[in-house]
Design an enzyme around this catalytic site. Structure first.
Site, PDB file in Angstrom:
ATOM      1  N   GLY A 189       0.992  -1.335  -0.216  1.00 13.74           N
ATOM      2  CA  GLY A 189      -0.205  -0.388  -0.111  1.00 13.74           C
ATOM      3  C   GLY A 189       1.247   1.372  -0.469  1.00 13.74           C
ATOM      4  O   GLY A 189       1.800   1.273   0.318  1.00 13.74           O
ATOM      5  N   GLY A 223      -0.218   4.564   0.264  1.00 11.12           N
ATOM      6  CA  GLY A 223      -1.400   5.384   0.843  1.00 11.12           C
ATOM      7  C   GLY A 223      -0.298   6.344   1.676  1.00 11.12           C
ATOM      8  O   GLY A 223       0.808   6.632   1.781  1.00 11.12           O
ATOM      9  N   HIS A 241     -20.363   8.671   7.975  1.00 11.67           N
ATOM     10  CA  HIS A 241     -19.671  10.370   8.437  1.00 11.67           C
ATOM     11  C   HIS A 241     -21.294  10.723   8.019  1.00 11.67           C
ATOM     12  O   HIS A 241     -22.181  10.932   6.654  1.00 11.67           O
ATOM     13  CB  HIS A 241     -18.573  10.412   6.716  1.00 11.67           C
ATOM     14  CG  HIS A 241     -17.785  11.573   6.987  1.00 11.67           C
ATOM     15  ND1 HIS A 241     -18.796  12.888   7.117  1.00 11.67           N
ATOM     16  CD2 HIS A 241     -16.801  12.069   7.590  1.00 11.67           C
ATOM     17  CE1 HIS A 241     -18.439  14.386   7.261  1.00 11.67           C
ATOM     18  NE2 HIS A 241     -16.992  13.618   7.518  1.00 11.67           N
ATOM     19  N   SER A 275     -16.356  17.594   3.092  1.00 14.85           N
ATOM     20  CA  SER A 275     -15.275  17.369   4.424  1.00 14.85           C
ATOM     21  C   SER A 275     -16.315  18.212   5.525  1.00 14.85           C
ATOM     22  O   SER A 275     -17.116  19.226   5.217  1.00 14.85           O
ATOM     23  CB  SER A 275     -14.665  18.600   4.346  1.00 14.85           C
ATOM     24  OG  SER A 275     -13.780  18.438   5.645  1.00 14.85           O
ATOM     25  N   ARG A 321     -18.518  12.908  15.266  1.00 16.60           N
ATOM     26  CA  ARG A 321     -19.699  12.384  13.422  1.00 16.60           C
ATOM     27  C   ARG A 321     -20.366  11.421  13.756  1.00 16.60           C
ATOM     28  O   ARG A 321     -21.436  11.436  13.099  1.00 16.60           O
ATOM     29  CB  ARG A 321     -18.440  11.937  12.372  1.00 16.60           C
ATOM     30  CG  ARG A 321     -17.532  12.033  12.244  1.00 16.60           C
ATOM     31  CD  ARG A 321     -16.285  12.260  11.236  1.00 16.60           C
ATOM     32  NE  ARG A 321     -15.290  13.087  10.643  1.00 16.60           N
ATOM     33  CZ  ARG A 321     -14.551  12.209   9.973  1.00 16.60           C
ATOM     34  NH1 ARG A 321     -13.916  11.226  10.108  1.00 16.60           N
ATOM     35  NH2 ARG A 321     -13.585  14.088   9.584  1.00 16.60           N
ATOM     36  N   HIS A 345     -17.715   5.753   5.649  1.00 18.22           N
ATOM     37  CA  HIS A 345     -16.252   6.184   5.994  1.00 18.22           C
ATOM     38  C   HIS A 345     -15.097   5.373   5.847  1.00 18.22           C
ATOM     39  O   HIS A 345     -14.376   6.231   5.231  1.00 18.22           O
ATOM     40  CB  HIS A 345     -16.605   7.860   6.266  1.00 18.22           C
ATOM     41  CG  HIS A 345     -15.805   8.921   6.232  1.00 18.22           C
ATOM     42  ND1 HIS A 345     -15.049   8.920   4.447  1.00 18.22           N
ATOM     43  CD2 HIS A 345     -14.657   9.296   7.029  1.00 18.22           C
ATOM     44  CE1 HIS A 345     -13.757   9.898   4.988  1.00 18.22           C
ATOM     45  NE2 HIS A 345     -13.987  10.401   6.503  1.00 18.22           N
TER      46      HIS A 345
END
Lengths: 644, 250
Positions: A40, A42, A266, A284, A337, A408
């Site tokens: 990965g 990221g 989210h 966002s 959230r 999310h």
């Protein structure tokens, strides 16, 4: 196996320092004798890869995308937290720690979270040095904003593209190490199996997605930074390719999977438009700084708004319910959230939802625009407004956004100790792929922080401790364990490609998503979870009979890739549902209808459930086994979260 | 809605491609262009035909994976959007839509509409970074950067590496892509120490990979989904000239 988190002794502030001193070191000249695989690219994977390569290790990086720069961290919008206290508003490492552990509803480890808060400042320094163009004030200093769940302004951001800019910073560092020959870079590769020798992780088997080649790679340690598993739900804000396969196959090789039921929904995503919808788009959380969430007070008005007989501006102020401000006056629109998502769901369940489906509420900027002016709002959220307009066809400067919660982020993941090592020696998990820092709910702007803390500032120290005890022999790729793993991979691909069913991978995936969203989603109860477990098991059984794959195995074949990932999602879904069932308390994102306060808020049960659940694979025929890591709170007092 | 699609099909890099025609019916105008292709692929698979290969991932216009040449335009008819951000309401009922892969020497076709863009990674490896190791860096606020400069650097940094600039350029030049990174790092003080090598190295790599030169048609700016300005190319050229004519010690 007893789970030992290896938490160092000492006060909170001393733990990481003491630990760093006690970790064994690898001599600089010896680092080049060790090979490390990173899965990965990221924020967690890329930052680990380039930091380890800079130290002198030989690093081999894999990602399934065509380029490392496309990892899904790129899509993070809002920002990254750091306890810099640049705003002189009372922030500190302890406050960031406290907010994070409280925000996670006391289901994370104190020591890990404190370390995260300590390292947060270094991350910002590092990114700025790389040339990450954070948003600045007119005096030239870095700007900050406050973000969901925090009462101080500690969030650094690059307009609405923070994840992109941070990722490109660490991708640049990755490129530099590739150019220097310290990183072997393998895009278009998927990890399908791990190789264990004497119980230690010693390599992986990959499939080249372009040629179908199955190949073994040997190393002294393997790092999984493959992200989360939100796509179990089919519709989520994750990228289409985001998958759980690398993490799941590690589970099947002996790595425990922790808190699988902790999935974050989210609150501010663009509502689903129809059956063909392939993914959901997040707006966002930073928008809640200036946007006010509301729904009409009456069902009649909601009905008319749904049918577009009324427009939102036709609803007079008195007929609007700014329900977050009403229910949570202290935090208002900035509640965490999980709380915001449930409040939105409640309003829609009452029949006051808007959008064609009735599954939506408004996020309204008209007050902020009249207070600050369009230019200021554009400066803060320009690209987000533009993105919204492109998807929905509506201009948020003129009419409120419509939003609805969506899956999310997954706080659960591979169980790791304080060194980020899984239960398999030599196998590490970083970033969203592990479970460690966010407890039952992640605060906004903390995912980027954790990914980069793990990669830049934790793993470079902790991995040396393991490697220093290994000796310098190369791992023998001719060990029969590699051939065996390759054979398993080839057999599974053969089984998929020769399957004669009639259902496409997407059809099966959609069915799984529906079960998960309805029964293992925003609120859960015993009966629903039991049904979910049964339904998932049926889906798992029928998968091999139903699945349809065509095309070749030695060419690019997206259907084959997808089918392999869907069966892993189904298997993972089963432990998500079991975990949710076996945790009858509510905590953070995990809301059990049986466990709520009189006001309908989540009610924890600290006496019985202050632990991390970790599942072990016990073979195809047996049920997974749940283990518990008790969480000890020495420094903070457990309180019922209140944002009122 | 109903549309007729002429889609480029090509088995692999060495085989010859051709257009094939497909009809897609019952399209809700609110779905995205790629979801319309998903519908088609689902149908093909059901009928034992191989689905069409195309790149995509985030589907919100930020990862840069998607990129289709639609009716002669990179990312289709709308300005400032990626292919995944196109929605069917931007098309008309009974439209005929031609879909091709990015076409450039440096982007060989892998299959159907999927092309190999690793050449862009190679340009970045040529110098698209600041050479700092992890750790040992100064406090983030120790270097102040005027907001105007920081914002301008950001405007260059928003490149998503999709390759639309190359696909739409008649010379298949990667100038806008390369210039965006050169510009970002030339504007920021962090990029200063390596400024004089960066432009030269990145341009050398770009030229060596078979990308063409810039002849100022500005097509790249028009089709760039992030609307990155061609002024970046001018800035890159200045950086390049300086790297040749100005002493490294000045």
């Amino acid at each position: 196996m007893k789970l030992d988190a290896k938490i160092p002794k000492g006060s909170l502030g001393e733990k990481w320092d003491n630990h760093k001193f006690n970790l064994k070191l690898v001599n600089p000249a010896n680092k080049r004798k060790f090979d490390i695989i990173v899965i990965g690219t990221g924020l967690a994977g890329a930052s680990a890869a380039d930091s380890l390569a800079e130290l002198g290790y030989n690093v081999k990086v894999f990602c399934f995308q065509d380029s490392a720069r496309r990892a899904h961290s790129i899509a993070a919008q809002g920002g990254i937290n750091a306890a810099k206290n640049y705003q002189n508003d009372g922030d500190s490492v302890y406050r960031l720690f406290y907010d994070t552990i409280k925000g996670g509803d006391y289901r994370a480890r104190e020591a890990n979270v404190y370390r995260l808060a300590q390292l947060s400042s270094n991350i910002i320094d590092q990114c700025v040095a790389q040339g990450v163009p954070f948003t600045r004030e007119y005096g030239g200093l870095l700007d900050n904003r406050s973000f969901g769940g925090a009462q101080v302004s500690r969030t650094f951001y690059a307009k609405g593209q923070t994840g992109q800019q941070l990722l490109l910073g660490t991708y640049g560092a990755l490129c530099r190490q590739i150019e220097l020959g310290k990183i072997s870079y393998n895009p278009y590769h998927e990890i399908l199996e791990y190789v264990l020798i004497d119980g230690h992780a010693k390599g992986v088997v990959t499939r080249n997605l372009l040629t179908g080649e199955i190949k073994s790679h040997a190393a002294h340690a393997v790092i999984i930074a493959s992200g989360g598993y939100s796509n179990v739900f089919y519709l989520s804000t994750n990228a289409m390719g985001s998958n759980a396969t690398a993490a799941w196959r590690a589970y099947k090789k002996g790595a425990y999977f922790a808190n699988p039921c902790f999935t974050q929904i989210h609150p501010t995503c663009i509502p689903q438009a129809g059956e063909a919808q392939s993914k959901l788009t997040l707006m966002s959380e930073s928008l809640r700084n200036d946007g006010r969430v509301w729904a009409p007070k009456s069902k009649e008005n909601a009905e008319k708004l749904r049918k577009e007989e009324l427009k939102p501006k036709d609803i007079p102020e008195d007929d609007r319910d700014y329900f977050l401000e009403r229910k949570y006056p202290a935090f208002g629109n900035l509640v965490p959230r999980d709380i915001a998502s449930r409040a939105v769901k409640e309003v829609c369940d009452e029949g006051r939802g808007i959008a064609a489906t009735g599954l939506g509420v408004y996020l309204d900027f008209s007050d902020a625009i009249s207070r600050l002016g369009t230019v200021a709002i554009e400066g803060r959220y320009g690209n987000l407004f533009q993105m919204y307009e492109k998807i929905s066809g509506e201009d948020p400067y003129k009419t409120p956004m419509k939003i609805y919660p969506a899956v999310h982020y997954t706080m659960g993941g591979l169980w790791v100790d304080y060194n980020l090592m899984t239960t398999v020696p030599g196998l590490y998990a970083l970033g969203e792929a592990n479970f460690s820092d966010h407890g039952a709910n992640r605060l906004g702007a903390s995912a980027l922080m954790q990914g980069l803390a793990d990669g830049y500032f934790v793993i470079p120290y902790t991995i040396g401790d393991y490697l220093a005890g290994l000796g310098f022999n190369k791992v023998d790729i001719n060990n029969p364990a590699f051939a065996e793993a390759e054979k398993n991979v080839k057999d599974k691909i053969e089984k998929l490609i020769s399957a004669k069913g009639q259902r496409t991978p997407d059809e099966i995936h959609r069915e799984l998503g529906k079960i998960m969203w309805e029964k293992v989603g925003m609120s859960r109860n015993e009966a629903g979870l039991k049904e979910a477990v049964e339904e998932i098991r049926r889906l798992k059984e029928s998968f091999w009979k139903d699945i349809k794959v065509i095309g070749e195995k030695d060419n690019i074949n997206e259907t084959l890739e997808k089918a392999g990932r869907v069966i892993d999602f189904i298997e993972l879904a089963e432990i998500m549902a079991i975990d949710a069932l076996e945790r009858p308390e509510s905590c953070g994102c995990h809301f059990r209808l049986e466990s709520q306060t009189e006001e309908g808020e989540a009610k924890r049960n600290d006496n019985d459930f202050t632990y991390v659940s970790a599942f072990s694979y016990e073979g195809e025929e047996n049920e997974p086994k749940m283990h518990k890591e008790e969480l000890k709170f020495e420094f903070v007092e457990l309180t019922q979260r209140s944002y009122k | 809605m109903k549309v007729t699609l002429n889609i480029w099909r090509q088995k692999n890099v060495s085989s010859k491609g051709r257009f094939e025609t497909y009809e897609v019916d019952n399209i809700d105008e609110h779905i995205s262009f790629l979801e319309m292709l998903d519908m088609l692929n689902e149908r093909l698979l059901k009928n034992d035909q191989e689905p069409i290969s195309f790149s995509h991932d985030c589907r919100e216009g930020i990862c840069g994976a998607c990129g289709l040449f639609i009716n002669g335009r990179a990312h289709g008819p709308m300005r400032g959007v990626t292919t995944c951000q196109l929605h069917m309401r931007m098309f008309n009922d009974n439209d005929v839509i031609t879909i091709e892969p990015w076409r450039a020497k440096a982007f060989p076709v892998i299959k159907d509409l999927t092309v190999d863009r690793t050449a862009l990674d190679k340009i970045m490896q040529g110098g698209g970074y600041v050479s700092v190791n992890t750790g040992g860096v100064p406090d983030a606020n120790s270097v102040i950067i005027p907001k105007l400069i920081a914002d301008e650097a950001f405007n260059s940094a928003v490149c998503i590496g999709c390759g639309a600039c190359v696909a739409t350029c008649k010379n298949a030049s990667a100038s806008l892509f390369t210039a965006a990174k050169v510009s970002q790092l030339a504007l920021l003080p962090q990029g200063y120490p390596e400024r004089k090598y960066r432009a030269r190295n990145m341009i050398d790599v770009m030229d060596g990979l078979g990308f063409g030169n810039c002849s100022n048609t500005y097509a790249c700016e028009v089709d760039c989904p992030k609307e990155i300005s061609v002024l970046n190319i001018a800035r890159m050229n200045r950086e390049y000239l300086k790297s040749i004519f100005v002493s490294l010690y000045s």
